[in-house]
Design a protein around this motif. Structure first.
Motif, PDB file in Angstrom:
ATOM      1  N   PHE A   1       1.055  -0.747   0.199  1.00 24.32           N
ATOM      2  CA  PHE A   1       0.165  -0.021  -0.371  1.00 24.32           C
ATOM      3  C   PHE A   1       1.058   1.396   0.076  1.00 24.32           C
ATOM      4  N   GLU A   2       0.525   1.855  -0.935  1.00 22.80           N
ATOM      5  CA  GLU A   2       1.360   2.938  -0.915  1.00 22.80           C
ATOM      6  C   GLU A   2       3.129   2.984  -0.725  1.00 22.80           C
ATOM      7  N   GLY A   3       3.964   2.106  -1.496  1.00 21.15           N
ATOM      8  CA  GLY A   3       4.847   1.826  -0.782  1.00 21.15           C
ATOM      9  C   GLY A   3       4.956   1.003   0.456  1.00 21.15           C
ATOM     10  N   TYR A   4       4.248   1.087   1.451  1.00 19.25           N
ATOM     11  CA  TYR A   4       4.602  -0.217   2.208  1.00 19.25           C
ATOM     12  C   TYR A   4       4.240  -1.058   1.714  1.00 19.25           C
ATOM     13  N   GLU A   5       5.069  -2.235   3.347  1.00 18.46           N
ATOM     14  CA  GLU A   5       4.792  -4.200   2.438  1.00 18.46           C
ATOM     15  C   GLU A   5       4.569  -4.603   3.709  1.00 18.46           C
ATOM     16  N   TYR A   6       3.672  -5.725   3.676  1.00 11.98           N
ATOM     17  CA  TYR A   6       3.615  -6.454   4.922  1.00 11.98           C
ATOM     18  C   TYR A   6       3.232  -7.767   4.790  1.00 11.98           C
ATOM     19  N   VAL A   7       4.080  -8.737   4.852  1.00 10.75           N
ATOM     20  CA  VAL A   7       4.207  -9.871   4.092  1.00 10.75           C
ATOM     21  C   VAL A   7       3.567 -10.941   6.149  1.00 10.75           C
ATOM     22  N   LEU A   8       2.621 -11.733   5.389  1.00 13.26           N
ATOM     23  CA  LEU A   8       2.141 -12.521   6.695  1.00 13.26           C
ATOM     24  C   LEU A   8       1.515 -13.998   5.831  1.00 13.26           C
ATOM     25  N   THR A   9       2.077 -14.939   7.103  1.00  8.80           N
ATOM     26  CA  THR A   9       2.218 -16.472   6.338  1.00  8.80           C
ATOM     27  C   THR A   9       0.899 -16.311   7.773  1.00  8.80           C
ATOM     28  N   GLU A  10       0.277 -17.825   7.235  1.00  6.04           N
ATOM     29  CA  GLU A  10      -1.446 -18.305   7.144  1.00  6.04           C
ATOM     30  C   GLU A  10      -0.859 -18.638   9.261  1.00  6.04           C
ATOM     31  N   SER A  11       0.062 -19.366   9.591  1.00  4.56           N
ATOM     32  CA  SER A  11       0.121 -20.077  11.101  1.00  4.56           C
ATOM     33  C   SER A  11       0.923 -18.690  11.785  1.00  4.56           C
ATOM     34  N   LYS A  12       1.372 -17.949  10.903  1.00  7.04           N
ATOM     35  CA  LYS A  12       1.543 -16.589  11.674  1.00  7.04           C
ATOM     36  C   LYS A  12       0.065 -16.195  12.503  1.00  7.04           C
TER      37      LYS A  12
ATOM     38  N   GLU B   1       0.171  -0.566  11.350  1.00  8.36           N
ATOM     39  CA  GLU B   1      -0.704   0.470  11.676  1.00  8.36           C
ATOM     40  C   GLU B   1      -1.448   0.553  10.070  1.00  8.36           C
ATOM     41  N   TRP B   2      -0.513   0.755   9.121  1.00  6.77           N
ATOM     42  CA  TRP B   2      -0.689   1.692   7.564  1.00  6.77           C
ATOM     43  C   TRP B   2      -2.018   0.657   7.657  1.00  6.77           C
ATOM     44  N   LEU B   3      -1.424  -0.630   7.747  1.00  6.44           N
ATOM     45  CA  LEU B   3      -3.073  -1.917   7.054  1.00  6.44           C
ATOM     46  C   LEU B   3      -4.029  -1.931   7.926  1.00  6.44           C
ATOM     47  N   GLY B   4      -4.080  -1.421   9.092  1.00  6.16           N
ATOM     48  CA  GLY B   4      -5.043  -1.887  10.382  1.00  6.16           C
ATOM     49  C   GLY B   4      -5.850  -0.188  10.004  1.00  6.16           C
ATOM     50  N   ASN B   5      -5.049   1.149   9.335  1.00  9.47           N
ATOM     51  CA  ASN B   5      -5.707   2.470   9.490  1.00  9.47           C
ATOM     52  C   ASN B   5      -6.771   2.342   7.895  1.00  9.47           C
ATOM     53  N   PHE B   6      -6.188   1.136   7.174  1.00 12.11           N
ATOM     54  CA  PHE B   6      -6.413   0.937   5.754  1.00 12.11           C
ATOM     55  C   PHE B   6      -8.057   0.494   6.306  1.00 12.11           C
TER      56      PHE B   6
END
Length: 473
Positions: free
Chosen positions: A128-139, A192-197
Motif C-alpha cells: 500500500f503506497e510504498g508500504y509492504e507487509y508479509v503474513l503467513t497463515e501460521s503466524k 498501523e498503515w494496514l490496520g488503518n486501511f
C-alpha cells in the motif's frame, strides 16, 4: 472510504475481473460459478480483517482502489518448500515428530495444532503506497489463538475446538473467529498503515441464508442450535425501543434538574417570542409526540399541550413555556433515529403484505395482525405468530430489518441474492426500497443477483462478470 474498483487476478485459477464501482448502489450479476458471492466476501473480508478467507481462496492477486489509496494483496507460493514438506513427511513419522515448516525454517510445534492442520505453502503480501507487509497463515492463526486465549471465558477444548466455560458451548476455531468481533485486537497486531486501511468503513454482509440464526452450541459436539431470525429481530427492536427510552430518561432528568436555575438565569430571554409563536411550537411538539405514540415509542397518555391557546397564556408564563419548549425538543430529539427507522420499516412492509399489517410494540418489538375489510374489531383478536408468515414474507421482513437497523452510517452493505423467496413484484420494488434505506443511513450497497426483476430499469448500475470474462471489459 469507499472502494472505487477491485481487480481480481486468477480467481479459481480462471477469472480475471476488473470491477468499477461508480454509484451508491452497484449490482453484480453473472451465471452460477462466476464468483458473484465471492466478490462480496472478498470485500467483506477486507473490512473485517478476515484474512483466513484469503488464505483459503484460490487467487493470485487482488487490488483495491479506494479514496485513500491502492492496496494490493498477492500470494507468494513456495514450490521448494512444498518439496521440503513432502520429503520431511516421507522420512519421518508424524506420530513421533512434532515439527512443521514455515518459510523454510523448522519450527517446533506446540499444542496449537490449528496452525498447520491445513498447511498451505504461501504468504499473503500486502502493498500500500510504498508500504509492504508479509503474513503467513501460521503466524496469523497463532495471533488469533493468542487473542482467543486472552478472552476470560474461553478455553481450548481440542485440536480445533474451544469451549465457553460459562455456557459450556463448544465452537470450532474458524467458526468462533467468525462469530466474535475481533477486529480491534487483530488491527492492533497489524502494521498501523494496514490496520488503518480498513478502519474507515464498516461492512455488513447480508447472506442468502437469512431466515435462521445460529445461537449457542450444544455441549455435545457437532450439534448446532438455530432460531428464526424474525423472532430474534423482534426482540432486538424491543431492545432498541428500551434503549431509546433510557436515553430519553437520562436527558430528561438532566434538563429537569437544571430547569429552575436556567429559568431564572439572565440568559433566559424570551422578549422576542410571541404567544402565537409559543402556541404554534406547542402544536408542533404535540404533533411530534403523536407520531411517536403511534409506534409505542412514547406512552399513549403523554401530554396534551394542544389544549393551550394564546388567550390563556399570561405574559409571565412566556419565558417558562419557551424554555419548556426548547427542553422538550431536545428530549424528543433522542427518538429521531429510532422513529425514522421504524417509520420506514413499517411503511415498506405495510405496502407489500396482503391481509396483514405490522405493528410496533414496546413489549413485543414488532408483530403482525390479520386484516379483514369491514371488520374493525378483527384486528384486536387475530395477532399472528411470526412463524405464521410465509417464507417469502419472512424473507422480506428479515431483509428490510437488516438493511434498516443493522446498517451503520457510512457502511458498505453487501447483499447476496435479495430475490430469494420474493414475489416478482417485490423483486421489482426492491431497488427503490434500497435507495430509500441507503439514503437514510448514508450507506452504499453492492448486490449480487441473478434476477432481471431486481435490476429492473437500473442496468446502468450492473457489473456483468460474464461480459467481463468474454470481452475483458
Amino acid at each position: 472510504m469507499f472502494i472505487k474498483s477491485i481487480s481480481i487476478k486468477k480467481l479459481f485459477g480462471l477469472f480475471d475481473y476488473n470491477l468499477n464501482f461508480k454509484d451508491e448502489i452497484n449490482i453484480i450479476t453473472a451465471p452460477n460459478g462466476y464468483g458473484k458471492t465471492i466478490c462480496l466476501k472478498i470485500i467483506h473480508s477486507l473490512f473485517t480483517y478476515d484474512y483466513l478467507y484469503y488464505f483459503n481462496l484460490d487467487f493470485s492477486e487482488i487490488i483495491f482502489e479506494t479514496e485513500s489509496g491502492t492496496l494490493k494483496i498477492s500470494k507468494d507460493i513456495f514450490k521448494e518448500e512444498v518439496n521440503k514438506k513432502k520429503r520431511f513427511t516421507q522420512s519421518h513419522s508424524l506420530d513421533d515428530e512434532f515439527f512443521y515448516f514455515e518459510n523454510s525454517i523448522i519450527i517446533e510445534n506446540n499444542e496449537d495444532d490449528e496452525v498447520d492442520e491445513d498447511y498451505r505453502p504461501f504468504n499473503l503480501r500486502f502493498n500500500f503506497e510504498g508500504y509492504e507487509y508479509v503474513l503467513t497463515e501460521s503466524k496469523f492463526k497463532r495471533q488469533l489463538i493468542n487473542i482467543l486465549s486472552e478472552i476470560s471465558n474461553l478455553r481450548k477444548a481440542g485440536r480445533n475446538e474451544w469451549i465457553n466455560i460459562k455456557t459450556r458451548e463448544i465452537s470450532g476455531f474458524e467458526q468462533l473467529i467468525k462469530e466474535l468481533d475481533l477486529t480491534k485486537p487483530i488491527r492492533n497486531f497489524l502494521p498501523e498503515w494496514l490496520g488503518n486501511f480498513s478502519t474507515g468503513h464498516t461492512s455488513y454482509f447480508i447472506q442468502d441464508q437469512r431466515l435462521l440464526k445460529r445461537i449457542n452450541k450444544s455441549p455435545h459436539k457437532n450439534l448446532n442450535s438455530y432460531v428464526q431470525a424474525i423472532d430474534t429481530y423482534a426482540k432486538e427492536l424491543k431492545n432498541h425501543l428500551i434503549q431509546s427510552s433510557l436515553d430519553f430518561s437520562v436527558i430528561s432528568q438532566d434538563l429537569d434538574s437544571t430547569f429552575p436555575q436556567r429559568l431564572l438565569s439572565k440568559d433566559n430571554s424570551s422578549t422576542n417570542v410571541s404567544k402565537e409563536k409559543i402556541v404554534e411550537e406547542l402544536n408542533k411538539v404535540q404533533g411530534n409526540r403523536e407520531k411517536l405514540k403511534k409506534f409505542d415509542i412514547l406512552p399513549k397518555n403523554t401530554s396534551v399541550d394542544s389544549l393551550i391557546t394564546a388567550k390563556n397564556i399570561d405574559d409571565i408564563y412566556v419565558s417558562v413555556l419557551n424554555l419548556y419548549l426548547n427542553d422538550t425538543k431536545l428530549k424528543l430529539k433522542k427518538f429521531d433515529d429510532i422513529y425514522k427507522k421504524i417509520n420506514l420499516f413499517s411503511s415498506i412492509l405495510n405496502t407489500k403484505l396482503s391481509f396483514k399489517k405490522i405493528k410496533i410494540d414496546s413489549e413485543k418489538g414488532f408483530y403482525f395482525i390479520r386484516q379483514i375489510e369491514n371488520n374493525i374489531d378483527y384486528e384486536k383478536e387475530h395477532i399472528l405468530n411470526l412463524s405464521q408468515l410465509s417464507s417469502g414474507e419472512q424473507h422480506q421482513v428479515v431483509l428490510i430489518y437488516e438493511l434498516i437497523f443493522n446498517t451503520k452510517e457510512d457502511s458498505i452493505v453487501l447483499i447476496d441474492e435479495p430475490e430469494i423467496s420474493l414475489h416478482v413484484v417485490w423483486q421489482e420494488q426492491f431497488l427503490d426500497d434500497l435507495k430509500m434505506i441507503t439514503e437514510m443511513n448514508k450507506a452504499k450497497a453492492i448486490i449480487a443477483t441473478h434476477s432481471p426483476q431486481i435490476i429492473g430499469d437500473y442496468w446502468d448500475l450492473v457489473i456483468d462478470l460474464e461480459e467481463i470474462r468474454k470481452f475483458g471489459l
